[in-house]
Design a protein around this motif. Structure first.
Motif, PDB file in Angstrom:
ATOM      1  N   VAL A   1       0.638   0.383   6.756  1.00  0.00           N
ATOM      2  CA  VAL A   1       0.209   1.264   7.844  1.00  0.00           C
ATOM      3  C   VAL A   1      -0.080   2.673   7.309  1.00  0.00           C
ATOM      4  O   VAL A   1      -1.071   3.323   7.684  1.00  0.00           O
ATOM      5  CB  VAL A   1       1.272   1.316   8.964  1.00  0.00           C
ATOM      6  CG1 VAL A   1       0.951   2.417   9.982  1.00  0.00           C
ATOM      7  CG2 VAL A   1       1.357  -0.044   9.665  1.00  0.00           C
ATOM      8  N   LYS A   2       0.819   3.148   6.406  1.00  0.00           N
ATOM      9  CA  LYS A   2       0.638   4.493   5.846  1.00  0.00           C
ATOM     10  C   LYS A   2      -0.671   4.585   5.064  1.00  0.00           C
ATOM     11  O   LYS A   2      -1.451   5.543   5.225  1.00  0.00           O
ATOM     12  CB  LYS A   2       1.821   4.823   4.943  1.00  0.00           C
ATOM     13  CG  LYS A   2       1.763   6.232   4.352  1.00  0.00           C
ATOM     14  CD  LYS A   2       2.996   6.480   3.491  1.00  0.00           C
ATOM     15  CE  LYS A   2       2.926   7.872   2.871  1.00  0.00           C
ATOM     16  NZ  LYS A   2       4.094   8.140   1.977  1.00  0.00           N
ATOM     17  N   ASN A   3      -0.922   3.588   4.212  1.00  0.00           N
ATOM     18  CA  ASN A   3      -2.147   3.605   3.389  1.00  0.00           C
ATOM     19  C   ASN A   3      -3.410   3.393   4.226  1.00  0.00           C
ATOM     20  O   ASN A   3      -4.496   3.857   3.864  1.00  0.00           O
ATOM     21  CB  ASN A   3      -2.076   2.528   2.299  1.00  0.00           C
ATOM     22  CG  ASN A   3      -0.977   2.820   1.284  1.00  0.00           C
ATOM     23  OD1 ASN A   3      -0.556   3.977   1.147  1.00  0.00           O
ATOM     24  ND2 ASN A   3      -0.518   1.802   0.579  1.00  0.00           N
ATOM     25  N   GLY A   4      -3.290   2.695   5.325  1.00  0.00           N
ATOM     26  CA  GLY A   4      -4.464   2.372   6.127  1.00  0.00           C
ATOM     27  C   GLY A   4      -4.760   3.352   7.233  1.00  0.00           C
ATOM     28  O   GLY A   4      -5.804   3.274   7.896  1.00  0.00           O
ATOM     29  N   THR A   5      -3.858   4.329   7.462  1.00  0.00           N
ATOM     30  CA  THR A   5      -4.035   5.264   8.578  1.00  0.00           C
ATOM     31  C   THR A   5      -5.308   6.109   8.470  1.00  0.00           C
ATOM     32  O   THR A   5      -6.057   6.223   9.459  1.00  0.00           O
ATOM     33  CB  THR A   5      -2.795   6.173   8.717  1.00  0.00           C
ATOM     34  OG1 THR A   5      -1.663   5.355   8.992  1.00  0.00           O
ATOM     35  CG2 THR A   5      -2.984   7.186   9.834  1.00  0.00           C
ATOM     36  N   PRO A   6      -5.628   6.725   7.279  1.00  0.00           N
ATOM     37  CA  PRO A   6      -6.866   7.520   7.204  1.00  0.00           C
ATOM     38  C   PRO A   6      -8.111   6.701   7.555  1.00  0.00           C
ATOM     39  O   PRO A   6      -8.973   7.164   8.314  1.00  0.00           O
ATOM     40  CB  PRO A   6      -6.898   7.973   5.733  1.00  0.00           C
ATOM     41  CG  PRO A   6      -5.468   7.960   5.313  1.00  0.00           C
ATOM     42  CD  PRO A   6      -4.849   6.795   6.027  1.00  0.00           C
ATOM     43  N   ALA A   7      -8.197   5.481   7.003  1.00  0.00           N
ATOM     44  CA  ALA A   7      -9.358   4.633   7.286  1.00  0.00           C
ATOM     45  C   ALA A   7      -9.400   4.267   8.766  1.00  0.00           C
ATOM     46  O   ALA A   7     -10.474   4.225   9.395  1.00  0.00           O
ATOM     47  CB  ALA A   7      -9.297   3.372   6.425  1.00  0.00           C
ATOM     48  N   PHE A   8      -8.205   4.032   9.339  1.00  0.00           N
ATOM     49  CA  PHE A   8      -8.119   3.670  10.760  1.00  0.00           C
ATOM     50  C   PHE A   8      -8.634   4.808  11.648  1.00  0.00           C
ATOM     51  O   PHE A   8      -9.384   4.592  12.596  1.00  0.00           O
ATOM     52  CB  PHE A   8      -6.670   3.328  11.116  1.00  0.00           C
ATOM     53  CG  PHE A   8      -6.433   3.161  12.589  1.00  0.00           C
ATOM     54  CD1 PHE A   8      -6.908   2.052  13.280  1.00  0.00           C
ATOM     55  CD2 PHE A   8      -5.748   4.137  13.313  1.00  0.00           C
ATOM     56  CE1 PHE A   8      -6.689   1.909  14.641  1.00  0.00           C
ATOM     57  CE2 PHE A   8      -5.536   4.000  14.669  1.00  0.00           C
ATOM     58  CZ  PHE A   8      -6.007   2.885  15.332  1.00  0.00           C
TER      59      PHE A   8
ATOM     60  N   LYS B   1     -11.696  -4.639  11.827  1.00  0.00           N
ATOM     61  CA  LYS B   1     -10.753  -3.816  11.061  1.00  0.00           C
ATOM     62  C   LYS B   1      -9.848  -3.017  11.987  1.00  0.00           C
ATOM     63  O   LYS B   1      -8.659  -2.814  11.718  1.00  0.00           O
ATOM     64  CB  LYS B   1     -11.527  -2.874  10.135  1.00  0.00           C
ATOM     65  CG  LYS B   1     -12.156  -3.580   8.941  1.00  0.00           C
ATOM     66  CD  LYS B   1     -12.913  -2.594   8.065  1.00  0.00           C
ATOM     67  CE  LYS B   1     -13.562  -3.316   6.872  1.00  0.00           C
ATOM     68  NZ  LYS B   1     -14.333  -2.376   6.024  1.00  0.00           N
ATOM     69  N   TYR B   2     -10.413  -2.531  13.082  1.00  0.00           N
ATOM     70  CA  TYR B   2      -9.649  -1.756  14.055  1.00  0.00           C
ATOM     71  C   TYR B   2      -8.514  -2.611  14.642  1.00  0.00           C
ATOM     72  O   TYR B   2      -7.361  -2.179  14.719  1.00  0.00           O
ATOM     73  CB  TYR B   2     -10.580  -1.256  15.153  1.00  0.00           C
ATOM     74  CG  TYR B   2      -9.906  -0.418  16.222  1.00  0.00           C
ATOM     75  CD1 TYR B   2      -9.654   0.933  15.997  1.00  0.00           C
ATOM     76  CD2 TYR B   2      -9.531  -0.980  17.451  1.00  0.00           C
ATOM     77  CE1 TYR B   2      -9.025   1.702  16.968  1.00  0.00           C
ATOM     78  CE2 TYR B   2      -8.902  -0.216  18.415  1.00  0.00           C
ATOM     79  CZ  TYR B   2      -8.657   1.125  18.172  1.00  0.00           C
ATOM     80  OH  TYR B   2      -8.036   1.896  19.130  1.00  0.00           O
ATOM     81  N   LYS B   3      -8.854  -3.842  15.063  1.00  0.00           N
ATOM     82  CA  LYS B   3      -7.853  -4.749  15.661  1.00  0.00           C
ATOM     83  C   LYS B   3      -6.807  -5.179  14.624  1.00  0.00           C
ATOM     84  O   LYS B   3      -5.631  -5.342  14.947  1.00  0.00           O
ATOM     85  CB  LYS B   3      -8.550  -5.976  16.249  1.00  0.00           C
ATOM     86  CG  LYS B   3      -9.341  -5.659  17.519  1.00  0.00           C
ATOM     87  CD  LYS B   3      -9.939  -6.918  18.117  1.00  0.00           C
ATOM     88  CE  LYS B   3     -10.658  -6.594  19.435  1.00  0.00           C
ATOM     89  NZ  LYS B   3     -11.288  -7.788  20.022  1.00  0.00           N
ATOM     90  N   GLN B   4      -7.266  -5.375  13.371  1.00  0.00           N
ATOM     91  CA  GLN B   4      -6.357  -5.755  12.303  1.00  0.00           C
ATOM     92  C   GLN B   4      -5.288  -4.677  12.089  1.00  0.00           C
ATOM     93  O   GLN B   4      -4.096  -4.970  11.933  1.00  0.00           O
ATOM     94  CB  GLN B   4      -7.148  -5.999  11.018  1.00  0.00           C
ATOM     95  CG  GLN B   4      -6.321  -6.576   9.886  1.00  0.00           C
ATOM     96  CD  GLN B   4      -7.161  -6.830   8.647  1.00  0.00           C
ATOM     97  OE1 GLN B   4      -8.261  -6.281   8.503  1.00  0.00           O
ATOM     98  NE2 GLN B   4      -6.673  -7.662   7.757  1.00  0.00           N
ATOM     99  N   PHE B   5      -5.687  -3.403  12.090  1.00  0.00           N
ATOM    100  CA  PHE B   5      -4.750  -2.307  11.916  1.00  0.00           C
ATOM    101  C   PHE B   5      -3.788  -2.225  13.121  1.00  0.00           C
ATOM    102  O   PHE B   5      -2.591  -1.966  12.951  1.00  0.00           O
ATOM    103  CB  PHE B   5      -5.502  -0.981  11.746  1.00  0.00           C
ATOM    104  CG  PHE B   5      -4.610   0.155  11.345  1.00  0.00           C
ATOM    105  CD1 PHE B   5      -4.297   0.362  10.014  1.00  0.00           C
ATOM    106  CD2 PHE B   5      -4.073   1.011  12.298  1.00  0.00           C
ATOM    107  CE1 PHE B   5      -3.453   1.410   9.633  1.00  0.00           C
ATOM    108  CE2 PHE B   5      -3.231   2.049  11.927  1.00  0.00           C
ATOM    109  CZ  PHE B   5      -2.926   2.243  10.592  1.00  0.00           C
ATOM    110  N   GLN B   6      -4.319  -2.455  14.323  1.00  0.00           N
ATOM    111  CA  GLN B   6      -3.469  -2.440  15.524  1.00  0.00           C
ATOM    112  C   GLN B   6      -2.375  -3.512  15.440  1.00  0.00           C
ATOM    113  O   GLN B   6      -1.223  -3.291  15.809  1.00  0.00           O
ATOM    114  CB  GLN B   6      -4.326  -2.669  16.776  1.00  0.00           C
ATOM    115  CG  GLN B   6      -5.029  -1.419  17.271  1.00  0.00           C
ATOM    116  CD  GLN B   6      -5.719  -1.668  18.597  1.00  0.00           C
ATOM    117  OE1 GLN B   6      -6.324  -2.719  18.802  1.00  0.00           O
ATOM    118  NE2 GLN B   6      -5.646  -0.689  19.494  1.00  0.00           N
ATOM    119  N   ARG B   7      -2.760  -4.692  14.938  1.00  0.00           N
ATOM    120  CA  ARG B   7      -1.789  -5.784  14.800  1.00  0.00           C
ATOM    121  C   ARG B   7      -0.695  -5.419  13.794  1.00  0.00           C
ATOM    122  O   ARG B   7       0.478  -5.753  13.990  1.00  0.00           O
ATOM    123  CB  ARG B   7      -2.483  -7.076  14.384  1.00  0.00           C
ATOM    124  CG  ARG B   7      -3.224  -7.764  15.527  1.00  0.00           C
ATOM    125  CD  ARG B   7      -3.553  -9.206  15.197  1.00  0.00           C
ATOM    126  NE  ARG B   7      -4.513  -9.310  14.094  1.00  0.00           N
ATOM    127  CZ  ARG B   7      -5.818  -9.333  14.252  1.00  0.00           C
ATOM    128  NH1 ARG B   7      -6.338  -9.246  15.482  1.00  0.00           N
ATOM    129  NH2 ARG B   7      -6.624  -9.439  13.211  1.00  0.00           N
TER     130      ARG B   7
END
Length: 635
Positions: A507-514, A538-544
């Motif tokens: 989650v930490k690494n993916g937050t900027p891209a999200f 990608k948006y839904k994947q990060f939410q999950r």
């Protein structure tokens, strides 16, 4: 003498010319014709050409004429009052054409196996079709089937066109199945009701049923206990004790042969001529008289009167006299056993006794078992005897004793277990309880308690006194179950911790891209432009991932709380151990041991009082470094 190789021709079967006869007894007519042709009656068959039905009322005093009724009238004949009139009579005359049976190869119905049978009273008649029967449809199949059924009914002496209003429906149904299939094979045997008369109601003879004597039926694997002979029959309030079934005249019937079926006169031979006491309730209706227990106890028969009693006196309980007695601890049955001879057994070898209260003046023999709410044993118990009672007193005890409040005058290497155990004199043995008091303690005594052990006078050595919070089996099981759950939760917490670390990093690494994707999606949405599928995915994947991290943290919190609760519970099992005491009011003699068993950490501490020591009170103390030790105390 015939020569080898010679042959003998089988004589040709005789054929009977078609012969028309009128008769009331078809079977007799077939036998007579077969005899005239010197052949078996089974080789003959017949067609039913006509049926004439006659009725009359004849009481035997005056001859009356038979009146013929039509086929239609007989089919609809349902006058119950007339049919159940004993003077009403029915007969039938049959016009039949008798001839030789067709060869099997010429019989279209050779594979259709039909049979007509009836129940024992002949009030119900059935058509049976055997499994595997086969038949091919022809235009007049239904008519032929009815003819075959009627022929078989006549052979069996069953009336035709009487009581058989359902037969045409049965034939129609079978015919329809054959017509649809064209060639039908019956995969299962079938039975159809084709006639029903008036079933009589059986006469009921009177009967007296002693329900209190009913014994348990044994399974094939159970052995008969010859020691249990039912010396007393215990009863509970509300139990049905005795039932008198009143005689009742049956109702007449008429079967499908037209026979009137008259019920037998009832036999009356068991009318109750006894009395009952006030604690037996009597309920009477038109069918029976029932006698119910109105209180607990056991049933007895005295002076032609059934009574429920609570107290019973016996000289001894043995295989030869009473056998085992099992009335149950809630039966309110109290027994006094009077045998007090020191060389005899009041409770014999192998006997089992279960009552509410028992007073035993003498001894309890080998392998005997006594179970009660309250028991008092004036003699001694054998080393293989077992006594169980909430309130228990024993003079000399060598066997096993279990209860709540237990008092033993002299313990001689027996076993005692209870909540509060008081032993006046202990000459060896095992004592377990929440609180244990020993008046005089000799040698080789093992006493274990959860709260207190008190010795008033010490006369021996080689004794072991133990404080054990897990003395109860239930508590032991609870602790073991608790420890097992703690292990499972700790394992799960380690797994959760790893998963939380993994998802936190993702989650930490993916937050900027999200955040960048979210910004673009809002832009697309504002300008009403279709969003790229890859962005949405990608948006839904990060939410999950965020949701999964949240779920893992919630589960971790719940598991941690559960662990804390279980850990606290484990510690609570020994909360009172610091308040537990071992007290000796006398000087210590010889070698003895004092033990305290801890639950958490699981360990056993041992203290050996010095011989001649005046230290009286011992307890467990927690040292400054968190360790524990057994120390003499002032109180």
């Amino acid at each position: 003498m015939a020569l080898f190789g010679s042959s003998k021709k089988t004589p040709a079967l005789k054929k009977v010319r078609p012969t028309v006869v009128r008769t009331q007894n078809v079977a007799k007519e077939l036998f007579k014709i077969a005899k005239s042709y010197e052949m078996e009656a089974e080789l003959l068959d017949f067609n039913l050409l006509d049926v004439q039905t006659y009725t009359r009322i004849y009481d035997g005093s005056k001859e009356t004429e038979w009146e013929e009724i039509s086929t239609e009238e007989s089919r609809n004949f349902n006058d119950e009052a007339l049919l159940l009139n004993p003077h009403f009579q029915i007969k039938q005359t049959y016009e039949i054409e008798v001839f030789s049976k067709k060869p099997a190869k010429d019989d279209h119905y050779r594979d259709l196996k039909l049979a007509v049978g009836a129940n024992a009273t002949k009030c119900k008649v059935y058509l049976s079709i055997a499994q595997g029967s086969k038949v091919e449809y022809i235009p007049h199949f239904e008519e032929d089937l009815l003819g075959m059924i009627n022929t078989k009914k006549v052979r069996a002496g069953i009336l035709v066109y009487m009581f058989d209003s359902m037969v045409e429906g049965v034939a129609s149904q079978i015919s329809a199945r054959v017509r649809i299939a064209e060639k039908l094979e019956f995969e299962q045997s079938e039975t159809h009701l084709i006639a029903e008369g008036y079933e009589p109601t059986a006469t009921i003879n009177d009967a007296l049923i002693l329900h209190y004597e009913n014994t348990k039926e044994l399974n094939d694997n159970e052995r008969v206990d010859y020691a249990s002979r039912g010396f007393i029959q215990s009863v509970q309030k509300g139990d049905l004790l005795i039932e008198y079934v009143k005689a009742k005249m049956g109702k007449p019937g008429r079967n499908c042969r037209g026979e009137y079926m008259e019920p037998k006169e009832p036999v009356i031979a068991n009318e109750p001529n006894f009395k009952v006491s006030d604690n037996i309730k009597v309920v009477e209706d038109e069918d029976s008289i029932k006698y119910y227990a109105d209180e607990n106890g056991y049933i007895a028969f005295e002076d032609n009167t059934y009574v429920i009693k609570k107290d019973v006196d016996v000289d001894a309980i043995s295989f030869k006299t009473t056998g085992s007695i099992d009335s149950g601890v809630d039966s309110d049955v109290n027994i006094t056993v009077k045998e007090a001879d020191a060389i005899k057994d009041a409770i014999g070898s192998g006997m089992k006794v279960e009552v509410t209260e028992i007073e035993i003046d003498g001894n309890v023999g080998s392998n005997a078992s006594v179970v009660a709410k309250k028991a008092n044993i004036g003699g001694q118990t054998h080393k293989t005897a077992r006594i169980t009672a909430d309130e228990l007193e024993i003079n000399v005890h060598k066997g096993e004793a279990y209860g709540k409040n237990v008092h033993i005058t002299r313990l001689e290497h027996g076993v005692v277990e209870g909540e509060n155990v008081d032993v006046a004199q202990a000459l060896g043995g095992v004592i377990r309880g929440q609180e244990v008091v020993i008046g005089i303690c000799a040698s080789h005594v093992k006493a274990t308690a959860t709260r207190k052990i008190e010795i008033k006078k010490m006369l021996g050595s080689e004794n072991i006194f133990t404080i054990d919070p897990l003395l109860s089996r239930d508590v032991q099981n609870s602790v073991e179950d608790n420890e097992e759950k703690i292990k499972e939760i700790k394992l799960r917490l380690r797994e959760l911790k790893k998963e939380i670390e993994k998802y936190t990093t993702l989650v930490k690494n993916g937050t900027p891209a999200f955040l960048e994707i979210k910004k673009r999606l809002l832009h697309y949405q504002k300008n009403k432009v279709k969003m790229p599928e890859s962005f949405v995915k990608k948006y839904k994947q990060f939410q999950r991932m965020q949701e999964r991290l949240k779920e893992l943290k919630e589960e971790f919190t719940l598991k941690q709380e559960k662990l804390n609760l279980l850990t606290t519970r484990t510690a609570s099992f020994q909360d009172n151990i610091l308040d537990a005491r071992i007290i000796n009011h006398d000087k210590w003699i010889g070698y003895n041991e004092i033990k305290f068993k801890l639950v958490d950490p699981p360990m056993e501490l041992v203290y050996k009082p010095l011989e001649g020591s005046d230290d009286k009170i011992f307890g467990l103390v927690e040292l400054s470094d968190g360790d524990y030790a057994i120390r003499p105390l002032d109180e």
